[in-house]
Design a protein around this motif. Structure first.
Motif, mmCIF file in Angstrom:
data_model
loop_
_atom_site.group_PDB
_atom_site.id
_atom_site.type_symbol
_atom_site.label_atom_id
_atom_site.label_comp_id
_atom_site.label_asym_id
_atom_site.label_seq_id
_atom_site.Cartn_x
_atom_site.Cartn_y
_atom_site.Cartn_z
ATOM 1 N N GLU A 12 3.565 2.014 59.298
ATOM 2 C CA GLU A 12 2.549 2.206 60.343
ATOM 3 C C GLU A 12 2.852 3.403 61.232
ATOM 4 O OE1 GLU A 12 0.221 -0.424 61.882
ATOM 5 O OE2 GLU A 12 0.283 -1.790 60.188
ATOM 6 N N THR A 13 4.117 3.610 61.561
ATOM 7 C CA THR A 13 4.456 4.693 62.483
ATOM 8 C C THR A 13 5.490 5.664 61.930
ATOM 9 O OG1 THR A 13 6.152 3.331 63.541
ATOM 10 C CG2 THR A 13 3.950 3.275 64.519
ATOM 11 N N GLN A 14 6.097 5.354 60.812
ATOM 12 C CA GLN A 14 7.148 6.199 60.243
ATOM 13 C C GLN A 14 6.560 7.134 59.181
ATOM 14 O OE1 GLN A 14 10.420 6.121 61.362
ATOM 15 N NE2 GLN A 14 9.508 4.802 62.915
#
Length: 78
Positions: A12-14
């Protein structure tokens, strides 16, 4: 390693760029990299370019990947 292949979206954020930055900091050396993604946005292209990685879009052809890898390996030998 001689080359790192990194997928762009790792969660999701990496991102693969984040992973490459962490590896660069850990090894205290820059390793040639190819970022592979289906994301064709300018933001992703610019992020890879700013990091100094080559960008390959999915679906990728084996010959395209091989050509990029050969280019990076030849640059290292020069």
């Amino acid at each position: 390693p001689s080359i790192i292949l990194a997928d762009y979206h790792l969660g999701e954020t990496q991102t693969g760029i984040m992973a490459l930055q962490a590896l660069e900091a850990h090894w205290q050396a820059k390793t040639p990299a190819i970022v592979i993604t289906a994301d064709r946005t300018e933001a992703v292209s610019e992020e890879a370019r700013a990091f100094g990685a080559l960008l390959l879009h999915k679906p990728m052809k084996p010959a395209g990947l091989r050509a990029m890898m050969n280019t990076l390996l030849n640059q290292q030998r020069s």
